[in-house]
Write a protein that holds these residues in place. Structure first.
Motif, short mmCIF file in Angstrom:
data_model
loop_
_atom_site.label_atom_id
_atom_site.label_comp_id
_atom_site.label_asym_id
_atom_site.label_seq_id
_atom_site.Cartn_x
_atom_site.Cartn_y
_atom_site.Cartn_z
N LYS A 85 0.73 -1.25 0.01
CA LYS A 85 -0.09 -0.08 0.06
C LYS A 85 0.88 1.31 0.06
O LYS A 85 1.99 1.11 0.75
CB LYS A 85 -0.97 0.11 1.37
N ARG A 86 0.49 2.29 -0.94
CA ARG A 86 1.14 3.56 -1.02
C ARG A 86 1.10 4.35 0.60
O ARG A 86 -0.31 4.57 0.86
CB ARG A 86 0.85 4.66 -2.04
N VAL A 87 1.94 4.56 1.18
CA VAL A 87 1.74 5.35 2.57
C VAL A 87 1.96 6.81 2.27
O VAL A 87 3.27 6.95 1.82
CB VAL A 87 2.97 4.53 3.80
N SER A 93 7.50 2.87 0.09
CA SER A 93 6.41 2.41 -0.58
C SER A 93 5.85 3.41 -1.75
O SER A 93 5.60 2.90 -2.78
CB SER A 93 5.04 2.44 0.19
N ASN A 94 6.11 4.74 -1.69
CA ASN A 94 5.87 5.51 -2.84
C ASN A 94 7.06 5.41 -3.95
O ASN A 94 6.71 5.50 -5.22
CB ASN A 94 6.10 7.23 -2.29
N PHE A 100 9.43 1.81 -9.43
CA PHE A 100 9.77 0.26 -9.57
C PHE A 100 8.70 -0.29 -10.53
O PHE A 100 7.62 -0.26 -10.15
CB PHE A 100 9.98 -0.36 -8.29
N GLY A 101 9.34 -1.34 -11.41
CA GLY A 101 8.40 -1.96 -12.06
C GLY A 101 9.11 -3.36 -12.64
O GLY A 101 10.11 -3.51 -12.49
#
Length: 350
Positions: A85-87, A93-94, A100-101
């Protein structure tokens, strides 16, 4: 040997440090994404449903460690996935969501953790999750369904809105295809323009009795935000549930160490940094390192993941590990800095 032939005879994954590569991502909700990985060298990812890994990332020249539960099932051992989850304001997380991928690599440590199903077999299981706490329970649910375990499983997941339900379509699909798998979804509120005919509000005893009238007879696994798990424990205690059959996953930050007094003579010497610091009773090596300005990696803070392993060159410590270090490593002088309390002066290779 060709790459294809090599992939037919991979080695088994063992706890430690491994290079992995992202092969794809799935946007689960507006702020939650799943990352799927394979090993750079052919490898079978053997883990227990509910365990976690620790990612080692280099962001802006800084090495950072973060622990995430494996959300995929052990029944698909050539890959593993983590759901993140983006925090808001969260550096890692961001960065993962934005930078990143597929095709990019990183280092992973693990697997680790004692929150899993395999050592607690039961004919009747109740999975309770809130928000992104669904990830270890999704691994368990996938494993139960993939292995046709026959366990009578009730999965209750709570989310803010229908749009925040992680794995929504897959959960519906699992419930439709597995008679022994019952799914119940609870939404705190209905989002703008969203249709919702399911449970609303917060999970309580009356609601739980509608979903699983026999919950007192089930093995319960729970994961979610701290207030959610506290409410579940209170609900179960009021109902007279046997807490020996209740299991939860939570990463608890270490308490801030007390400041030492001048009479306390124990000193931790970080040899490579040539820094020394006096410690207070109960202070860990990792806490001492932080006060001394010595950067040591840490992830779980509970002696589980092994990320904080360092070499002790001299002195004695009391270590409260939870599976994050082997007997062989201890014999070689390694310790887990997050849960090692010096019993006298010690020297650390850091």
């Amino acid at each position: 040997m060709t790459t294809f032939a090599q992939s037919l005879a991979p080695r088994a994954w063992s706890p430690g440090r491994h290079a992995v590569r992202c092969v794809g991502t799935v946007q689960e909700t507006q702020d939650v994404r799943t990352f799927c990985f394979v090993a750079e060298q052919p490898c079978l990812f053997l883990f227990k449903p509910g365990q976690f890994v620790t990612l080692e990332l280099v962001i802006d020249g800084e090495t950072l460690m973060r622990s995430y539960t494996i959300s995929s099932s052990p029944t698909l051992p050539t890959t593993f996935s983590v759901t993140i989850k983006r925090v808001p304001g969260g550096k890692v997380s961001n960065w993962l969501h934005d930078q990143f991928g597929a095709g990019q690599g990183l280092i992973v440590h693990g697997p680790a953790g004692r929150f899993h199903l395999t050592q607690r077999p039961a004919d009747k299981v109740l999975l309770l999750s809130g928000g992104v706490g669904i990830t270890p329970l999704m691994s368990m649910a996938r494993w139960l369904c993939d292995t046709h375990s026959g366990a009578d499983t009730v999965f209750v997941h709570s989310a803010r809105t229908p749009g925040d339900i992680i794995y929504h379509r897959e959960l519906r699909h699992m419930a439709a295809r597995n008679p022994a798998f019952q799914l119940h979804l609870v939404c705190e509120r209905q989002g703008s323009g969203e249709a919702w005919a399911g449970y609303r509000g917060y999970l309580g005893r009356a609601m739980l009795e509608l979903m699983a009238a026999d919950f007192l007879d089930r093995e319960i696994f729970c994961c979610g935000p701290a207030p959610y798990m506290a409410a579940v424990r209170h609900l179960l205690d009021e109902a007279g549930f046997d807490r020996r059959r209740y299991h939860e996953e939570a990463f608890v930050p270490l308490a801030e160490a007390p400041q030492p007094t001048t009479e306390q003579a124990h000193v931790v010497h970080f040899a490579r940094s040539d820094k020394r610091i006096r410690i207070a009773p109960g202070e860990t090596v990792h806490a001492a390192a932080g006060r001394a300005g010595v950067a040591l990696p840490k992830a779980c803070g509970m002696g589980i993941c092994g990320t904080c392993r360092v070499l002790k060159q001299a002195g004695e410590v009391r270590i409260a590990a939870n599976g994050g270090i082997s007997e062989e490593e201890l014999a070689e002088g390694y310790i887990l800095s997050c849960c090692s309390e010096p019993l006298g002066d010690v020297v650390i290779d850091a």
